[in-house]
Write an enzyme that holds these catalytic residues in place. Structure first.
Site, PDB file in Angstrom:
ATOM      1  CE  LYS A  79       0.090  83.691  10.416  1.00 48.55           C
ATOM      2  NZ  LYS A  79       0.133  81.997  10.178  1.00 48.55           N
ATOM      3  CD  GLN A 108       1.103  79.528   7.825  1.00 53.17           C
ATOM      4  OE1 GLN A 108       1.207  80.704   8.179  1.00 53.17           O
ATOM      5  NE2 GLN A 108      -0.121  78.911   8.454  1.00 53.17           N
ATOM      6  CG  ASP A 168       3.388  80.438  15.728  1.00 54.70           C
ATOM      7  OD1 ASP A 168       2.341  80.909  15.789  1.00 54.70           O
ATOM      8  OD2 ASP A 168       3.611  79.489  14.641  1.00 54.70           O
TER       9      ASP A 168
END
Length: 288
Positions: free
Chosen positions: A52, A96, A119
């Site tokens: 990422k 994460q 997200d």
């Protein structure tokens, strides 16, 4: 078998994002920023985070990475998130998952500002997805959508696979993939069936579908017998067996079938990070 090349589609989308970031930076003098948070030292999570960060650099997005020890409390994680919420340089925040102690993961996600929830997992953004009338409304409102499901939709659109009026079966009901993807397919006017471990006659249910999405975490679970002639098969699964990577679909069994199918690796995977970059841009524009 017709292979849907996720890497090719992803590369084209990332090139478009890079161009848009460059234009924004020239016009505003500001650089979109993404903060990533890694709790603990999970090797797989470290690989994902590094991917990422690299993707951000390639797209011209500024990356801010924060690490916390594995034994961090919920309060410590939320404290860091609140600091990132208040940082004007940061447009998107990604925590994460899974956390070393995943029991309070949703509490931490809920602490992320909905405007920075790249997200798409905050109840506010999940609610906007569920309340929107159609796909165009989601686009017009710049809603932050869960990355893997929105990546699947982009693959279908880019591959010119018709969704409207088609029957789609999504195998799996997770908050990460199954539920949001079902709503996105519905927003694209598909007739959606959500299947799962308790679904009876699953093979027969799938056999009647125009689009089958496998997102259950069982290697090679979906075989040729599940799929009708001319269907599209989207494999979201990532399973490591004896050091090798397999999807939820028995790819080899479809070799001679008249189907469109995403491979693993090289299918849905590349799109997840691509849509994260897209969400960071959306977040920048929404906050601006």
């Amino acid at each position: 078998m017709n292979i849907i090349d996720g890497k090719k589609i992803s590369d084209a989308k990332r090139a478009e994002i890079k161009e848009r970031v460059s234009k924004i930076t020239k016009e505003t003098g500001k650089v979109p920023g993404l903060a990533t948070i890694l709790v603990g030292e999970n090797p797989a999570s470290q690989v994902y985070i590094n991917s990422k960060i690299k993707a951000c650099e390639n797209a011209g997005i500024k990356s801010f990475h924060r690490t916390l020890p594995a034994n961090s409390s919920k309060e410590e994680i939320i404290s860091l998130i609140k600091n990132l919420n208040a940082d004007s340089q940061i447009d998107g925040i990604l925590l994460q998952l899974p956390l070393p102690d995943n029991s309070f993961a949703q509490d931490c996600i809920n602490a992320i500002s909905p405007l920075k929830d790249v997200d798409g997992l905050h109840p506010f953004n999940a609610g906007l997805l569920n309340l929107s009338k159609n796909w165009q409304e989601l686009i017009d409102k710049n809603v932050l959508l869960s990355c893997t499901p929105s990546g699947v939709i982009h693959l279908l659109h880019a591959s010119k696979i018709e969704i409207a009026g088609k029957t789609a079966v999504v195998i799996g009901r997770s908050n990460l993939v199954g539920k949001p993807l079902s709503m996105m397919l519905l927003a694209n006017d598909a007739t959606v069936i959500m299947a799962h471990s308790k679904t009876k006659n699953l093979k027969e249910v799938c056999k009647n579908a125009d689009i089958v999405v496998a997102a259950i975490g069982k290697a090679k679970f979906v075989t040729k017998e599940f799929i009708k002639d001319g269907a599209t098969v989207i494999d979201v699964g990532i399973n490591r067996v004896d050091g090798k990577l397999y999807g939820d679909v028995d790819f080899e069994s479809l070799t001679n079938a008249n189907v469109f199918v995403t491979p693993v690796p090289g299918g849905v995977g590349p799109m997840t990070i691509t849509m994260l970059l897209e969400n960071t841009l959306k977040a920048f524009n929404n906050r601006k």
